[in-house]
Design a protein around this motif. Structure first.
Motif, PDB file in Angstrom:
ATOM      1  N   UNK A  19       0.847  -1.194   0.000  1.00 55.19           N
ATOM      2  CA  UNK A  19       0.000   0.000   0.000  1.00 55.19           C
ATOM      3  C   UNK A  19       0.881   1.241   0.000  1.00 55.19           C
ATOM      4  N   UNK A  20       0.318   2.338  -0.470  1.00 56.29           N
ATOM      5  CA  UNK A  20       1.006   3.624  -0.412  1.00 56.29           C
ATOM      6  C   UNK A  20       0.026   4.659   0.101  1.00 56.29           C
ATOM      7  N   UNK A  21       0.446   5.385   1.108  1.00 60.08           N
ATOM      8  CA  UNK A  21      -0.349   6.501   1.595  1.00 60.08           C
ATOM      9  C   UNK A  21       0.004   7.722   0.763  1.00 60.08           C
ATOM     10  N   UNK A  22      -0.914   8.140  -0.099  1.00 64.49           N
ATOM     11  CA  UNK A  22      -0.693   9.293  -0.968  1.00 64.49           C
ATOM     12  C   UNK A  22      -1.094  10.575  -0.252  1.00 64.49           C
ATOM     13  N   UNK A  23      -0.409  11.653  -0.602  1.00 62.99           N
ATOM     14  CA  UNK A  23      -0.851  12.927  -0.044  1.00 62.99           C
ATOM     15  C   UNK A  23      -2.170  13.311  -0.708  1.00 62.99           C
ATOM     16  N   UNK A  24      -2.875  14.213  -0.088  1.00 63.45           N
ATOM     17  CA  UNK A  24      -4.232  14.567  -0.520  1.00 63.45           C
ATOM     18  C   UNK A  24      -4.255  15.121  -1.946  1.00 63.45           C
ATOM     19  N   UNK A  25      -3.273  15.930  -2.304  1.00 65.78           N
ATOM     20  CA  UNK A  25      -3.231  16.520  -3.645  1.00 65.78           C
ATOM     21  C   UNK A  25      -3.086  15.433  -4.711  1.00 65.78           C
ATOM     22  N   UNK A  26      -2.162  14.496  -4.504  1.00 66.18           N
ATOM     23  CA  UNK A  26      -1.964  13.415  -5.482  1.00 66.18           C
ATOM     24  C   UNK A  26      -3.216  12.558  -5.597  1.00 66.18           C
ATOM     25  N   UNK A  61     -13.683   6.432 -27.915  1.00 65.92           N
ATOM     26  CA  UNK A  61     -12.883   5.380 -27.281  1.00 65.92           C
ATOM     27  C   UNK A  61     -11.400   5.745 -27.351  1.00 65.92           C
ATOM     28  N   UNK A  62     -10.980   6.339 -28.455  1.00 68.02           N
ATOM     29  CA  UNK A  62      -9.603   6.793 -28.578  1.00 68.02           C
ATOM     30  C   UNK A  62      -9.284   7.857 -27.532  1.00 68.02           C
ATOM     31  N   UNK A  63     -10.229   8.744 -27.268  1.00 67.42           N
ATOM     32  CA  UNK A  63     -10.040   9.768 -26.243  1.00 67.42           C
ATOM     33  C   UNK A  63      -9.914   9.137 -24.860  1.00 67.42           C
ATOM     34  N   UNK A  64     -10.676   8.085 -24.614  1.00 66.75           N
ATOM     35  CA  UNK A  64     -10.591   7.368 -23.340  1.00 66.75           C
ATOM     36  C   UNK A  64      -9.228   6.708 -23.202  1.00 66.75           C
ATOM     37  N   UNK A  65      -8.767   6.085 -24.275  1.00 67.32           N
ATOM     38  CA  UNK A  65      -7.455   5.445 -24.258  1.00 67.32           C
ATOM     39  C   UNK A  65      -6.365   6.471 -23.954  1.00 67.32           C
ATOM     40  N   UNK A  66      -6.457   7.633 -24.578  1.00 63.08           N
ATOM     41  CA  UNK A  66      -5.492   8.699 -24.336  1.00 63.08           C
ATOM     42  C   UNK A  66      -5.538   9.158 -22.878  1.00 63.08           C
ATOM     43  N   UNK A  67      -6.736   9.297 -22.336  1.00 59.68           N
ATOM     44  CA  UNK A  67      -6.886   9.715 -20.939  1.00 59.68           C
ATOM     45  C   UNK A  67      -6.301   8.679 -19.983  1.00 59.68           C
ATOM     46  N   UNK A  68      -6.501   7.397 -20.280  1.00 59.34           N
ATOM     47  CA  UNK A  68      -5.923   6.339 -19.441  1.00 59.34           C
ATOM     48  C   UNK A  68      -4.399   6.342 -19.534  1.00 59.34           C
ATOM     49  N   UNK A  69      -3.869   6.570 -20.731  1.00 60.99           N
ATOM     50  CA  UNK A  69      -2.414   6.658 -20.884  1.00 60.99           C
ATOM     51  C   UNK A  69      -1.853   7.833 -20.088  1.00 60.99           C
ATOM     52  N   UNK A  70      -2.554   8.946 -20.105  1.00 63.12           N
ATOM     53  CA  UNK A  70      -2.132  10.116 -19.340  1.00 63.12           C
ATOM     54  C   UNK A  70      -2.163   9.812 -17.841  1.00 63.12           C
ATOM     55  N   UNK A  71      -3.205   9.131 -17.382  1.00 59.95           N
ATOM     56  CA  UNK A  71      -3.304   8.720 -15.983  1.00 59.95           C
ATOM     57  C   UNK A  71      -2.095   7.862 -15.608  1.00 59.95           C
ATOM     58  N   UNK A  72      -1.768   6.892 -16.464  1.00 58.21           N
ATOM     59  CA  UNK A  72      -0.628   6.009 -16.195  1.00 58.21           C
ATOM     60  C   UNK A  72       0.684   6.788 -16.130  1.00 58.21           C
ATOM     61  N   UNK A  73       0.865   7.762 -17.009  1.00 53.06           N
ATOM     62  CA  UNK A  73       2.093   8.561 -17.003  1.00 53.06           C
ATOM     63  C   UNK A  73       2.255   9.314 -15.693  1.00 53.06           C
ATOM     64  N   UNK A  74       1.164   9.917 -15.219  1.00 50.61           N
ATOM     65  CA  UNK A  74       1.207  10.661 -13.956  1.00 50.61           C
ATOM     66  C   UNK A  74       1.496   9.709 -12.805  1.00 50.61           C
ATOM     67  N   UNK A  75       0.801   8.578 -12.769  1.00 48.14           N
ATOM     68  CA  UNK A  75       0.990   7.622 -11.686  1.00 48.14           C
ATOM     69  C   UNK A  75       2.398   7.043 -11.704  1.00 48.14           C
ATOM     70  N   UNK A  76       2.916   6.729 -12.881  1.00 54.89           N
ATOM     71  CA  UNK A  76       4.270   6.188 -12.994  1.00 54.89           C
ATOM     72  C   UNK A  76       5.308   7.209 -12.538  1.00 54.89           C
ATOM     73  N   UNK A  77       5.146   8.450 -12.937  1.00 52.82           N
ATOM     74  CA  UNK A  77       6.084   9.497 -12.506  1.00 52.82           C
ATOM     75  C   UNK A  77       6.060   9.645 -10.985  1.00 52.82           C
ATOM     76  N   UNK A  79       5.206   7.366  -8.846  1.00 51.66           N
ATOM     77  CA  UNK A  79       5.783   6.136  -8.296  1.00 51.66           C
ATOM     78  C   UNK A  79       7.311   6.205  -8.301  1.00 51.66           C
ATOM     79  N   UNK A  80       7.864   6.653  -9.415  1.00 51.73           N
ATOM     80  CA  UNK A  80       9.319   6.715  -9.525  1.00 51.73           C
ATOM     81  C   UNK A  80       9.906   7.764  -8.573  1.00 51.73           C
ATOM     82  N   UNK A  81       9.222   8.897  -8.416  1.00 52.96           N
ATOM     83  CA  UNK A  81       9.716   9.970  -7.552  1.00 52.96           C
ATOM     84  C   UNK A  81       9.603   9.636  -6.066  1.00 52.96           C
ATOM     85  N   UNK A  82       8.664   8.767  -5.732  1.00 50.73           N
ATOM     86  CA  UNK A  82       8.450   8.463  -4.310  1.00 50.73           C
ATOM     87  C   UNK A  82       8.868   7.025  -3.994  1.00 50.73           C
ATOM     88  N   UNK A  83       8.069   6.079  -4.387  1.00 48.41           N
ATOM     89  CA  UNK A  83       8.296   4.675  -4.013  1.00 48.41           C
ATOM     90  C   UNK A  83       9.671   4.173  -4.447  1.00 48.41           C
TER      91      UNK A  83
END
Length: 108
Positions: A19-26, A61-77, A79-83
């Motif tokens: 588990x990861x306790x995220x700050x409120x902003x994230x 559907x393409x817009x949804x795929x793009x939004x999910x990719x953007x979500x993953x990029x933010x989450x991955x960044x 993750x790398x900066x913290x975890x």
């Protein structure tokens, strides 16, 4: 980063048990992104129910795929900066292997 082990009671079949306790902003940013994506998916559902034209649905559907990719990029960044960074500082180099496996899964 604070990690806790999962008990059987709150275990997720798809989760690693960490588990990861995220700050409120994230947490708020990630949740807002997911809510927008959820709205887009519901919009596509409505388009299907209303017999929308195929290409119109495909564009959404393409817009949804793009939004999910953007979500993953933010989450991955995050993750790398913290975890990942915290684990390396603590001498846990196994986190690099975990990151490599995760990236391989994301790049399928």
């Amino acid at each position: 980063m604070e990690k806790t082990e999962t008990t059987e009671k709150d275990a997720c079949a798809y989760c690693s048990g960490k588990h990861k306790n995220r700050d409120e902003k994230e947490r708020k940013d990630l949740m807002n992104r997911l809510k927008r994506i959820e709205g887009q998916v519901r919009g596509v559902e409505g388009m299907l129910e209303n017999n929308a034209y195929c290409t119109d649905i495909l564009v959404q559907v393409s817009a949804i795929t793009s939004a999910l990719n953007s979500f993953n990029k933010v989450l991955l960044a995050n993750h790398m900066k913290t975890c990942v960074a915290d684990n390396i500082r603590e001498g846990n180099d196994e986190i690099i292997d975990e990151l490599v496996v995760t990236l391989q899964k994301l790049m399928k």
